[in-house]
Design a protein around this motif. Structure first.
Motif, PDB file in Angstrom:
ATOM      1  N   LEU A 166     -83.700 -55.407 -37.828  1.00  0.00           N
ATOM      2  CA  LEU A 166     -84.830 -54.664 -37.282  1.00  0.00           C
ATOM      3  C   LEU A 166     -86.139 -55.400 -37.540  1.00  0.00           C
ATOM      4  CD1 LEU A 166     -83.820 -51.094 -38.523  1.00  0.00           C
ATOM      5  CD2 LEU A 166     -83.535 -51.999 -36.210  1.00  0.00           C
ATOM      6  N   ASP A 180     -89.448 -45.025 -34.204  1.00  0.00           N
ATOM      7  CA  ASP A 180     -88.253 -45.862 -34.042  1.00  0.00           C
ATOM      8  C   ASP A 180     -87.880 -45.934 -32.579  1.00  0.00           C
ATOM      9  OD1 ASP A 180     -85.935 -44.000 -33.235  1.00  0.00           O
ATOM     10  OD2 ASP A 180     -86.714 -42.954 -34.994  1.00  0.00           O
ATOM     11  N   HIS A 181     -87.108 -46.960 -32.224  1.00  0.00           N
ATOM     12  CA  HIS A 181     -86.623 -47.127 -30.857  1.00  0.00           C
ATOM     13  C   HIS A 181     -85.099 -47.067 -30.911  1.00  0.00           C
ATOM     14  CE1 HIS A 181     -90.667 -48.878 -30.875  1.00  0.00           C
ATOM     15  NE2 HIS A 181     -90.739 -48.446 -29.626  1.00  0.00           N
ATOM     16  N   GLY A 182     -84.617 -45.827 -30.968  1.00  0.00           N
ATOM     17  CA  GLY A 182     -83.183 -45.639 -31.128  1.00  0.00           C
ATOM     18  C   GLY A 182     -82.628 -44.586 -30.211  1.00  0.00           C
ATOM     19  N   GLY A 191     -85.998 -43.140 -28.469  1.00  0.00           N
ATOM     20  CA  GLY A 191     -86.489 -43.138 -29.843  1.00  0.00           C
ATOM     21  C   GLY A 191     -87.265 -41.890 -30.215  1.00  0.00           C
ATOM     22  N   SER A 211     -82.092 -46.166 -35.461  1.00  0.00           N
ATOM     23  CA  SER A 211     -82.579 -47.249 -34.608  1.00  0.00           C
ATOM     24  C   SER A 211     -81.426 -48.088 -34.077  1.00  0.00           C
ATOM     25  CB  SER A 211     -83.531 -48.166 -35.390  1.00  0.00           C
ATOM     26  OG  SER A 211     -84.758 -47.543 -35.628  1.00  0.00           O
ATOM     27  N   ALA A 257     -85.395 -43.431 -39.694  1.00  0.00           N
ATOM     28  CA  ALA A 257     -85.800 -44.372 -38.640  1.00  0.00           C
ATOM     29  C   ALA A 257     -84.832 -45.556 -38.592  1.00  0.00           C
ATOM     30  CB  ALA A 257     -87.227 -44.851 -38.891  1.00  0.00           C
ATOM     31  N   ILE A 258     -84.434 -46.062 -39.759  1.00  0.00           N
ATOM     32  CA  ILE A 258     -83.468 -47.167 -39.826  1.00  0.00           C
ATOM     33  C   ILE A 258     -82.104 -46.709 -39.325  1.00  0.00           C
ATOM     34  CG2 ILE A 258     -82.253 -48.741 -41.384  1.00  0.00           C
ATOM     35  CD1 ILE A 258     -84.785 -48.570 -43.206  1.00  0.00           C
ATOM     36  N   LYS A 313     -90.716 -40.249 -32.708  1.00  0.00           N
ATOM     37  CA  LYS A 313     -91.977 -40.500 -33.417  1.00  0.00           C
ATOM     38  C   LYS A 313     -92.303 -39.293 -34.286  1.00  0.00           C
ATOM     39  CE  LYS A 313     -96.121 -40.353 -31.378  1.00  0.00           C
ATOM     40  NZ  LYS A 313     -97.327 -40.765 -30.618  1.00  0.00           N
ATOM     41  N   SER A 353     -83.974 -53.665 -32.752  1.00  0.00           N
ATOM     42  CA  SER A 353     -85.137 -52.941 -32.229  1.00  0.00           C
ATOM     43  C   SER A 353     -86.277 -52.997 -33.244  1.00  0.00           C
ATOM     44  CB  SER A 353     -84.773 -51.488 -31.903  1.00  0.00           C
ATOM     45  OG  SER A 353     -84.373 -50.801 -33.073  1.00  0.00           O
ATOM     46  N   THR A 354     -87.354 -52.270 -32.950  1.00  0.00           N
ATOM     47  CA  THR A 354     -88.554 -52.315 -33.800  1.00  0.00           C
ATOM     48  C   THR A 354     -88.882 -50.935 -34.345  1.00  0.00           C
ATOM     49  OG1 THR A 354     -89.460 -54.137 -32.494  1.00  0.00           O
ATOM     50  CG2 THR A 354     -91.010 -52.902 -33.871  1.00  0.00           C
ATOM     51  N   ILE A 355     -89.268 -50.912 -35.615  1.00  0.00           N
ATOM     52  CA  ILE A 355     -89.767 -49.677 -36.242  1.00  0.00           C
ATOM     53  C   ILE A 355     -91.259 -49.851 -36.496  1.00  0.00           C
ATOM     54  CG2 ILE A 355     -89.712 -48.239 -38.307  1.00  0.00           C
ATOM     55  CD1 ILE A 355     -86.765 -48.814 -38.574  1.00  0.00           C
TER      56      ILE A 355
END
Length: 355
Positions: free
Chosen positions: A228, A283-285, A339, A261, A257-258, A341, A265-267
């Motif tokens: 990540l 997160d983008h999950g 994701g 995800s 978030a981890i 937020k 991807s990016t947190i």
């Protein structure tokens, strides 16, 4: 809803009280009339043959006293009826009946307030009992799963033909299950302390940005495991709150978030000071649907089943309770496959910037 029966004992006592008042008044009247009769004025009344007037007065008094006795009996009974209901309902609550409520009303404001408060108290007790029963049921279920995994893998380890690879795999699953049980016990204890308000909020000034940054460092291994990227923008901020309690908040939110995800991807982790101190974790999950968002702060709720082997659905409940103690708010935005937020807001009065 219940309306209690009028107890005979209380009404006998009321009747005796009213009758005693009647006899007392009658004796008082006879005494006064006797005193009057031995005075010159009394002798004058006798000489002027107005005994009939005196008899009329006494008769009227007796008749009115009898009437007032029945009137008092009725109204005093009505007055005591809500108290009787309150007393009987309290005894039932003491025996564990939290479904009861008092239907009677009173024209006396203080007594009506007591009835309303009692009904509200029973409602809350009923909610607590339901939550407690659900809590015990869920905890029992959560314990069964890792214990079953441990038992099955112990049986595998007892096999003489097991390979080293299979042995190591079983040992890893046992260790993971033990970690899950340990986490569950720890979270249950936290929930219990927060529910019973046994947590003392110890506020002090501390660097909020440094605390969040340290929490990210502690999760580095898990971040690297999923490859990540991190987008971190933390304004320097001194917050006046409970540092220890808030560390659990960041650990839970960043761990989630981890966990949810997608790989590579990016947190995003952001801290801004505006009208409020705002911490945002993005997160983008897998994200959440609307139904999941309604329940994510409830105990043991886990919306995304593919990750349920990790966690026990208590993390966000703990987060919410801690933020309530720290006078902060949490909001969530999410979309399936895009994701989530989480936004946490603190009053600007409890912080100061270093810029």
């Amino acid at each position: 809803m219940t309306r209690t029966k009028k107890p005979k004992k209380l009404y006998i006592q009321i009747t005796l009280l009213v009758f005693l008042c009647f006899i007392t008044n009658l004796l008082l009247l006879i005494t006064i009339m006797g005193i009057i009769m031995i005075t010159p004025f009394g002798k004058w009344l006798v000489n002027n043959q107005i005994n009939a007037l005196i008899l009329t007065i006494v008769s009227s008094y007796i008749a009115s006293s009898i009437l007032s006795t029945f009137v008092c009996y009725y109204f005093v009974g009505k007055l005591f009826e809500p108290l009787v209901s309150l007393s009987d309902a309290s005894k039932k609550v003491a025996k564990g009946n939290f479904s009861i409520s008092i239907k009677d009303s009173s024209s006396i404001p203080e007594l009506q307030n007591a009835i309303d408060s009692f009904n509200q108290m029973v409602k809350e007790l009923n909610k607590i009992e339901t939550l407690s029963n659900d809590f015990v049921s869920n905890v029992s279920h959560e314990f069964k799963t890792p214990l079953s995994v441990i038992r099955s893998n112990i049986n595998i380890l007892e096999s003489p033909s097991i390979s080293e690879e299979e042995k190591q795999k079983s040992m890893d699953m046992i260790n993971t299950s033990i970690d899950n049980i340990s986490t569950l016990v720890s979270n249950v204890l936290k929930i219990s302390r927060l529910d019973n308000k046994n947590v003392k909020v110890e506020k002090k000034f501390f660097r909020l940005d440094e605390q969040i940054r340290m929490c990210i460092v502690n999760l580095t291994d898990r971040i690297e495991e999923k490859h990540l990227d991190l987008d971190i923008d933390l304004e320097e901020c001194i917050l006046y709150s409970d540092e220890m309690l808030l560390s659990h908040v960041w650990d839970n939110l960043l761990s989630n978030a981890i966990k949810y995800s997608y790989e590579n991807s990016t947190i995003g982790v952001y801290l801004q000071i505006k009208k409020e101190v705002v911490v945002t974790i993005v997160d983008h999950g897998c994200g959440m649907d609307e139904e999941t968002k309604k329940h994510i702060f409830e105990r043991f709720y886990q919306g995304e089943t593919s990750h349920n082997k990790e966690g026990n659905g208590l993390g966000l409940t703990i987060v919410t309770k801690i933020l309530q103690l720290c006078n902060a708010e949490i909001e969530v935005e999410s979309e399936v496959n895009k994701g989530s937020k989480f936004t946490i807001k603190f009053s600007n009065k409890s912080s100061k910037s270093l810029n």
